[in-house]
Design a protein around this motif. Structure first.
Motif, PDB file in Angstrom:
ATOM      1  N   ASN A 127      41.755  39.168  46.526  1.00  0.00           N
ATOM      2  CA  ASN A 127      41.781  37.861  46.455  1.00  0.00           C
ATOM      3  C   ASN A 127      43.044  37.054  45.510  1.00  0.00           C
ATOM      4  OD1 ASN A 127      39.759  37.009  48.437  1.00  0.00           O
ATOM      5  ND2 ASN A 127      38.082  36.927  47.021  1.00  0.00           N
ATOM      6  N   SER A 128      43.879  37.975  45.353  1.00  0.00           N
ATOM      7  CA  SER A 128      45.052  37.638  44.650  1.00  0.00           C
ATOM      8  C   SER A 128      46.129  38.364  45.501  1.00  0.00           C
ATOM      9  CB  SER A 128      44.995  38.320  43.239  1.00  0.00           C
ATOM     10  OG  SER A 128      45.094  39.968  43.204  1.00  0.00           O
ATOM     11  N   VAL A 129      47.475  38.007  45.179  1.00  0.00           N
ATOM     12  CA  VAL A 129      48.550  38.371  45.700  1.00  0.00           C
ATOM     13  C   VAL A 129      49.687  39.159  44.749  1.00  0.00           C
ATOM     14  CG1 VAL A 129      50.686  37.825  46.868  1.00  0.00           C
ATOM     15  CG2 VAL A 129      48.502  36.987  47.708  1.00  0.00           C
ATOM     16  N   LEU A 130      50.220  40.257  44.974  1.00  0.00           N
ATOM     17  CA  LEU A 130      51.536  40.735  43.984  1.00  0.00           C
ATOM     18  C   LEU A 130      52.757  40.335  44.854  1.00  0.00           C
ATOM     19  CD1 LEU A 130      49.978  44.219  43.482  1.00  0.00           C
ATOM     20  CD2 LEU A 130      50.019  42.288  41.988  1.00  0.00           C
ATOM     21  N   ALA A 179      40.324  42.667  29.819  1.00  0.00           N
ATOM     22  CA  ALA A 179      41.195  41.815  30.739  1.00  0.00           C
ATOM     23  C   ALA A 179      40.490  40.721  31.475  1.00  0.00           C
ATOM     24  CB  ALA A 179      42.023  42.543  31.608  1.00  0.00           C
ATOM     25  N   VAL A 180      39.176  41.079  31.713  1.00  0.00           N
ATOM     26  CA  VAL A 180      38.210  39.985  32.368  1.00  0.00           C
ATOM     27  C   VAL A 180      37.795  39.037  31.277  1.00  0.00           C
ATOM     28  CG1 VAL A 180      36.106  39.740  33.467  1.00  0.00           C
ATOM     29  CG2 VAL A 180      37.627  41.603  34.264  1.00  0.00           C
ATOM     30  N   GLY A 181      37.728  39.548  30.246  1.00  0.00           N
ATOM     31  CA  GLY A 181      37.175  38.533  29.113  1.00  0.00           C
ATOM     32  C   GLY A 181      38.348  37.724  28.821  1.00  0.00           C
ATOM     33  N   THR A 182      39.479  37.884  28.893  1.00  0.00           N
ATOM     34  CA  THR A 182      40.588  36.842  28.630  1.00  0.00           C
ATOM     35  C   THR A 182      41.142  36.463  29.631  1.00  0.00           C
ATOM     36  OG1 THR A 182      42.168  38.693  28.714  1.00  0.00           O
ATOM     37  CG2 THR A 182      41.245  38.366  26.489  1.00  0.00           C
ATOM     38  N   ALA A 183      40.578  36.594  31.017  1.00  0.00           N
ATOM     39  CA  ALA A 183      40.935  36.097  32.343  1.00  0.00           C
ATOM     40  C   ALA A 183      42.465  36.462  32.557  1.00  0.00           C
ATOM     41  CB  ALA A 183      40.494  34.441  32.395  1.00  0.00           C
ATOM     42  N   ASP A 184      42.913  37.493  32.292  1.00  0.00           N
ATOM     43  CA  ASP A 184      44.226  38.017  32.447  1.00  0.00           C
ATOM     44  C   ASP A 184      44.448  39.098  33.845  1.00  0.00           C
ATOM     45  OD1 ASP A 184      46.862  39.059  32.204  1.00  0.00           O
ATOM     46  OD2 ASP A 184      46.688  38.943  30.006  1.00  0.00           O
ATOM     47  N   PRO A 185      44.711  38.543  34.763  1.00  0.00           N
ATOM     48  CA  PRO A 185      44.636  39.381  36.040  1.00  0.00           C
ATOM     49  C   PRO A 185      45.885  40.302  35.819  1.00  0.00           C
ATOM     50  CG  PRO A 185      45.511  37.162  36.527  1.00  0.00           C
ATOM     51  CD  PRO A 185      45.033  37.344  35.143  1.00  0.00           C
ATOM     52  N   VAL A 186      47.004  40.072  35.196  1.00  0.00           N
ATOM     53  CA  VAL A 186      48.217  41.169  35.063  1.00  0.00           C
ATOM     54  C   VAL A 186      47.727  42.296  34.374  1.00  0.00           C
ATOM     55  CG1 VAL A 186      50.314  41.646  34.323  1.00  0.00           C
ATOM     56  CG2 VAL A 186      49.818  39.370  35.418  1.00  0.00           C
ATOM     57  N   HIS A 222      57.713  48.187  41.902  1.00  0.00           N
ATOM     58  CA  HIS A 222      58.181  46.982  42.436  1.00  0.00           C
ATOM     59  C   HIS A 222      57.288  45.716  42.459  1.00  0.00           C
ATOM     60  CE1 HIS A 222      61.637  49.469  44.436  1.00  0.00           C
ATOM     61  NE2 HIS A 222      60.405  50.363  44.944  1.00  0.00           N
ATOM     62  N   THR A 223      56.308  45.968  41.843  1.00  0.00           N
ATOM     63  CA  THR A 223      55.510  44.727  41.413  1.00  0.00           C
ATOM     64  C   THR A 223      56.043  43.825  40.147  1.00  0.00           C
ATOM     65  OG1 THR A 223      53.329  45.844  42.223  1.00  0.00           O
ATOM     66  CG2 THR A 223      53.102  43.875  41.004  1.00  0.00           C
ATOM     67  N   LEU A 224      56.042  42.447  40.801  1.00  0.00           N
ATOM     68  CA  LEU A 224      56.809  41.606  39.769  1.00  0.00           C
ATOM     69  C   LEU A 224      55.457  40.842  38.992  1.00  0.00           C
ATOM     70  CD1 LEU A 224      59.487  39.803  41.810  1.00  0.00           C
ATOM     71  CD2 LEU A 224      59.858  41.387  39.980  1.00  0.00           C
ATOM     72  N   THR A 225      54.374  40.387  39.515  1.00  0.00           N
ATOM     73  CA  THR A 225      53.374  39.756  39.052  1.00  0.00           C
ATOM     74  C   THR A 225      52.404  39.485  39.828  1.00  0.00           C
ATOM     75  OG1 THR A 225      52.903  37.492  37.618  1.00  0.00           O
ATOM     76  CG2 THR A 225      54.022  37.165  39.719  1.00  0.00           C
ATOM     77  N   VAL A 226      51.133  38.872  39.470  1.00  0.00           N
ATOM     78  CA  VAL A 226      49.844  38.633  40.118  1.00  0.00           C
ATOM     79  C   VAL A 226      49.710  37.351  40.458  1.00  0.00           C
ATOM     80  CG1 VAL A 226      47.600  39.075  40.163  1.00  0.00           C
ATOM     81  CG2 VAL A 226      48.967  40.923  39.088  1.00  0.00           C
ATOM     82  N   LEU A 227      49.395  36.883  41.615  1.00  0.00           N
ATOM     83  CA  LEU A 227      49.230  35.411  41.832  1.00  0.00           C
ATOM     84  C   LEU A 227      48.027  34.866  42.673  1.00  0.00           C
ATOM     85  CD1 LEU A 227      52.862  35.320  43.254  1.00  0.00           C
ATOM     86  CD2 LEU A 227      52.198  34.593  41.118  1.00  0.00           C
ATOM     87  N   PRO A 228      47.537  33.849  42.667  1.00  0.00           N
ATOM     88  CA  PRO A 228      46.302  33.645  43.466  1.00  0.00           C
ATOM     89  C   PRO A 228      46.670  33.715  44.875  1.00  0.00           C
ATOM     90  CG  PRO A 228      47.203  31.587  42.219  1.00  0.00           C
ATOM     91  CD  PRO A 228      48.068  32.760  41.724  1.00  0.00           C
ATOM     92  N   GLU A 232      39.584  30.743  45.270  1.00  0.00           N
ATOM     93  CA  GLU A 232      38.640  31.369  44.308  1.00  0.00           C
ATOM     94  C   GLU A 232      39.475  31.909  43.196  1.00  0.00           C
ATOM     95  OE1 GLU A 232      35.701  35.431  44.072  1.00  0.00           O
ATOM     96  OE2 GLU A 232      37.252  35.236  45.742  1.00  0.00           O
ATOM     97  N   PRO A 233      39.011  31.576  41.938  1.00  0.00           N
ATOM     98  CA  PRO A 233      39.748  31.981  40.741  1.00  0.00           C
ATOM     99  C   PRO A 233      39.824  33.328  40.701  1.00  0.00           C
ATOM    100  CG  PRO A 233      37.930  30.338  40.279  1.00  0.00           C
ATOM    101  CD  PRO A 233      37.597  30.707  41.786  1.00  0.00           C
ATOM    102  N   LEU A 234      40.944  34.122  40.320  1.00  0.00           N
ATOM    103  CA  LEU A 234      41.302  35.304  39.986  1.00  0.00           C
ATOM    104  C   LEU A 234      40.203  36.100  39.115  1.00  0.00           C
ATOM    105  CD1 LEU A 234      45.150  35.792  39.720  1.00  0.00           C
ATOM    106  CD2 LEU A 234      43.628  36.014  41.788  1.00  0.00           C
ATOM    107  N   GLU A 235      39.582  35.050  38.046  1.00  0.00           N
ATOM    108  CA  GLU A 235      38.646  35.573  37.158  1.00  0.00           C
ATOM    109  C   GLU A 235      37.383  36.140  37.965  1.00  0.00           C
ATOM    110  OE1 GLU A 235      39.502  31.429  35.803  1.00  0.00           O
ATOM    111  OE2 GLU A 235      40.792  32.838  36.816  1.00  0.00           O
TER     112      GLU A 235
END
Length: 280
Positions: A127-130, A179-186, A222-228, A232-235
């Motif tokens: 449920n996220s996009v790179l 990372a889950v605890g800080t809501a940091d998907p990257v 080749h991955t730049l970042t993680v996006l919604p 549904e929240p990424l968390e």
């Protein structure tokens, strides 16, 4: 439950290559620059004030990006810096953040300045996009092969993981939990990549391990970042993926083959073509 014989090797944990991902190929449905490339807040209260100002400036420019089409001119660096009310150094740091997130490009010369970045190639991560810096097909093909190799590596880990190996895997699970605890998907995705690299390193099959690691390296490079990718929240998504990986490592520790193979099938996020009704 069916378990494999415990042939754990008493060998030190290997040095790991940071790589890999939980992806499947999926063109992004999003067309708005900001909705598909929204910035994230680190939530780190201990960061330096200058870093906080840079993040604030980056968020201001990202809001401008949300209002224009990809490729649109936002203004000169000085115009945008003045709008943000920050120093040259702070704005340069904000610009670095924006570029690393694939939000803006900088063009020199007359008529130059900051521009909303063109739409990046995308692959879907649950449920996220790179957002990528390369053609989608390159990464998507690597992901499909990687997913196909996962069960082989799990079989090897069931037979060959030493107590030190399992301890190392749990360290990566702990990093994912943080990372889950800080809501940091990257940070979560990077920890996830390290976990899969560690599982690959357990295999005594050097060809299989090397091939898998190279595929993960390609995906990460080749991955730049993680996006919604949805409402549904990424968390919520990364919390679920953390639980799945935690259970997988627990199954490896118990030498529970049925549970481990079931979990790796659930873990496989590559899209499978739906069979026609007559073939079901």
């Amino acid at each position: 439950m069916t378990t494999t014989p415990d042939k754990a090797r008493e060998t030190p944990q290997r040095t790991l290559a940071q790589s890999g991902s939980d992806l499947h190929s999926y063109p992004s449905p999003q067309t708005g620059a900001a909705s598909s490339r929204a910035t994230r807040k680190s939530g780190n209260a201990s960061r330096a004030p200058s870093a906080g100002r840079a993040e604030g400036a980056a968020e201001h420019v990202a809001a401008l990006v949300s209002e224009v089409e990809p490729g649109a001119r936002l203004g000169t660096k000085e115009e945008l810096r003045s709008q943000c009310g920050v120093s040259v150094g702070t704005f340069n740091e904000a610009l670095r953040l924006l570029q690393s997130r694939g939000l803006v490009t900088v063009k020199p010369g007359p008529g130059g300045g900051l521009f909303s970045a063109e739409q990046s190639p995308m692959v879907r991560l649950g449920n996220s996009v790179l957002a990528l810096d390369a053609q989608q097909s390159d990464v998507a093909n690597a992901v499909r092969i990687r997913d196909a190799l996962d069960p082989l590596l799990i079989e090897d880990a069931l037979w060959h993981a030493s107590p030190a190996d399992i301890s190392g895997l749990k360290d990566h699970i702990a990093a994912m939990e943080a990372a889950v605890g800080t809501a940091d998907p990257v940070a979560f995705v990077h920890a996830n990549w390290r976990l899969h690299a560690a599982i690959a390193a357990i295999s005594p099959n050097a060809l299989l391990s090397s091939l898998y690691s190279n595929l993960l390296d390609l995906i990460e490079a080749h991955t730049l970042t993680v996006l919604p990718a949805s409402e549904e929240p990424l968390e919520h998504y990364i919390a679920h993926r953390h639980e799945l990986h935690r259970d997988l490592v627990d199954a490896l520790e118990r030498r529970d083959r049925d549970a481990a193979l079931h979990l790796i099938r659930e873990h496989n996020t590559s899209l499978q073509p739906e069979e026609p009704a007559a073939e079901r």
